[in-house]
Design a protein around this motif. Sequence first.
Motif, PDB file in Angstrom:
ATOM      1  N   UNK A  98      19.544 -13.192  -3.848  1.00  0.00           N
ATOM      2  CA  UNK A  98      18.338 -13.723  -3.319  1.00  0.00           C
ATOM      3  C   UNK A  98      18.114 -12.469  -1.873  1.00  0.00           C
ATOM      4  N   UNK A  99      19.305 -12.545  -1.212  1.00  0.00           N
ATOM      5  CA  UNK A  99      19.123 -11.428  -0.202  1.00  0.00           C
ATOM      6  C   UNK A  99      18.693 -10.217  -0.579  1.00  0.00           C
ATOM      7  N   UNK A 100      19.471  -9.590  -1.361  1.00  0.00           N
ATOM      8  CA  UNK A 100      19.487  -8.251  -2.038  1.00  0.00           C
ATOM      9  C   UNK A 100      17.972  -8.186  -2.477  1.00  0.00           C
ATOM     10  N   UNK A 101      17.461  -9.048  -3.231  1.00  0.00           N
ATOM     11  CA  UNK A 101      16.160  -9.047  -3.986  1.00  0.00           C
ATOM     12  C   UNK A 101      14.995  -8.966  -2.805  1.00  0.00           C
ATOM     13  N   UNK A 102      14.952  -9.997  -1.924  1.00  0.00           N
ATOM     14  CA  UNK A 102      14.240 -10.209  -0.760  1.00  0.00           C
ATOM     15  C   UNK A 102      14.131  -8.858   0.097  1.00  0.00           C
ATOM     16  N   UNK A 103      15.189  -8.215   0.273  1.00  0.00           N
ATOM     17  CA  UNK A 103      15.386  -6.918   1.029  1.00  0.00           C
ATOM     18  C   UNK A 103      14.744  -5.952   0.252  1.00  0.00           C
ATOM     19  N   UNK A 104      14.874  -5.770  -0.925  1.00  0.00           N
ATOM     20  CA  UNK A 104      14.508  -4.525  -1.527  1.00  0.00           C
ATOM     21  C   UNK A 104      12.928  -4.838  -2.084  1.00  0.00           C
ATOM     22  N   UNK A 105      12.457  -5.875  -2.050  1.00  0.00           N
ATOM     23  CA  UNK A 105      10.886  -6.115  -1.933  1.00  0.00           C
ATOM     24  C   UNK A 105      10.218  -5.884  -0.617  1.00  0.00           C
ATOM     25  N   UNK A 106      10.773  -6.351   0.400  1.00  0.00           N
ATOM     26  CA  UNK A 106      10.333  -6.062   1.578  1.00  0.00           C
ATOM     27  C   UNK A 106      10.241  -4.485   2.028  1.00  0.00           C
ATOM     28  N   UNK A 107      11.491  -3.807   1.474  1.00  0.00           N
ATOM     29  CA  UNK A 107      11.365  -2.384   1.601  1.00  0.00           C
ATOM     30  C   UNK A 107      10.243  -1.647   1.175  1.00  0.00           C
ATOM     31  N   UNK A 108       9.954  -2.065  -0.261  1.00  0.00           N
ATOM     32  CA  UNK A 108       8.839  -1.534  -0.991  1.00  0.00           C
ATOM     33  C   UNK A 108       7.324  -1.807  -0.491  1.00  0.00           C
ATOM     34  N   UNK A 109       7.452  -3.227   0.052  1.00  0.00           N
ATOM     35  CA  UNK A 109       5.840  -3.402   0.690  1.00  0.00           C
ATOM     36  C   UNK A 109       5.749  -2.415   1.844  1.00  0.00           C
ATOM     37  N   UNK A 110       6.967  -2.193   2.585  1.00  0.00           N
ATOM     38  CA  UNK A 110       7.020  -1.414   3.997  1.00  0.00           C
ATOM     39  C   UNK A 110       6.437  -0.053   3.641  1.00  0.00           C
ATOM     40  N   UNK A 111       7.029   0.284   2.461  1.00  0.00           N
ATOM     41  CA  UNK A 111       6.755   1.843   1.949  1.00  0.00           C
ATOM     42  C   UNK A 111       5.029   1.891   1.885  1.00  0.00           C
TER      43      UNK A 111
END
Length: 405
Positions: free
Chosen positions: A153-166
């Motif tokens: 879950x942590x990995x998933x949320x970190x990657x989703x947040x990274x995409x949104x930030x981009x």
Amino acid sequence: MPIGKTDAAQTPLFVWEGKDKTGKFLRGEMRAATETVVRTTLRRQGILVTKVKKQTFGRGGKVGEKDIALFTRQMATMLKSGVPLLQAFDIVIKGNDNPALAKLLTEIKTEIEGGSPLSQVFRAYPQYFDTLYCNLVAAGEAAGVLDHLLDRLATYKEKILAIKAKIKSALFYPTAVLVVAFVVTAIIMIFVIPQFKQVFTSFGADLPAPTLLVIAISDFFVDYWWLIFSVLGAAIYAFIYAAKHVPAVQVFMDRLALKLPVFGPVIRKATIARWTRTLSTMFAAGVPLVEALDSVGGASGNVVYREATQKIKNDVSTGVSLTAAMQDSGVFPHMVVQMIAIGEESGQLDQMSGKVADFFEQEVDDAVESLSSLMEPMIMVILGVLIGGIIVAMYLPIFKLGAVV
């Protein structure tokens, strides 16, 4: 009927102040449906209530997606290290700088101490823990691998947040430049052009058409600047509000976003990355495909893919393969469909969808870098034409006067 732990967590929390029969000042907290219930209960206890205020987690800050992602990563790390669940909560609470998050986690810890399962308590706070999050935590509790699922879950949320930030960074630069360009233009029109107008009036000669146009625009800004800024501010506020709260506008904006000439492809890639990342995370956790698709559609963040996912779910429920259903939806590139097909045939759907997500996340990174390189010269040209055009228009009469002399 007694109130369960989950119901108690959903009941509003009120902070009250008052005095007892001896005049001693008292202060406390109480969960109740309404403020009236709080006052009535305290009055029965012989307390003279002077103040009652509904407590919210926003007090002293707010709980954002980054906070939840960080909390998930911290919990996963500590549980993997063998730290007991309640002790892990204590460590996170004491080491947290966000009062709102600390208060939220304190309430969750209290519910867990009362015997409620972690996933059940999380479901009482849907504004912070969505269905996907709660389902994965429940799966981890049932299988005895909560630390492993929290890590996913942590990995998933970190990657989703990274995409949104981009995506936000790609949209922020041109938006900021356009805002600055408008402000600079407004300042020139309101304060600079009127000075030129006074000088030109003393010439007593006919002015060129570009100069007359700029002066006319300047006069409009000077006379109606308050109206321009009011209408513009109201329009921006109405647009943002409608985009967040009006379903029809949300649908229109989501469809339009995918069709934008420069940003559309980037947004589509980011959406596919979120879609496949969510599918990979859910399937790896052992969630059945049809049930997983419920979370996948919502996590995509775009109504076009949410509607397509609902259709895919209906098709899969009737026995159609995921690959065929995705191909019929018409919103996924051929490469994505083929990768998912390989995953289905090999029994490694979670791994293949994860690889697709990795690919598109890298594509978004590359696209954002390309956009930055592309937008800089385009913005320079736009600003040059805008500001340069105004300057040339205002100096034309001077050039004309110099030629006559």
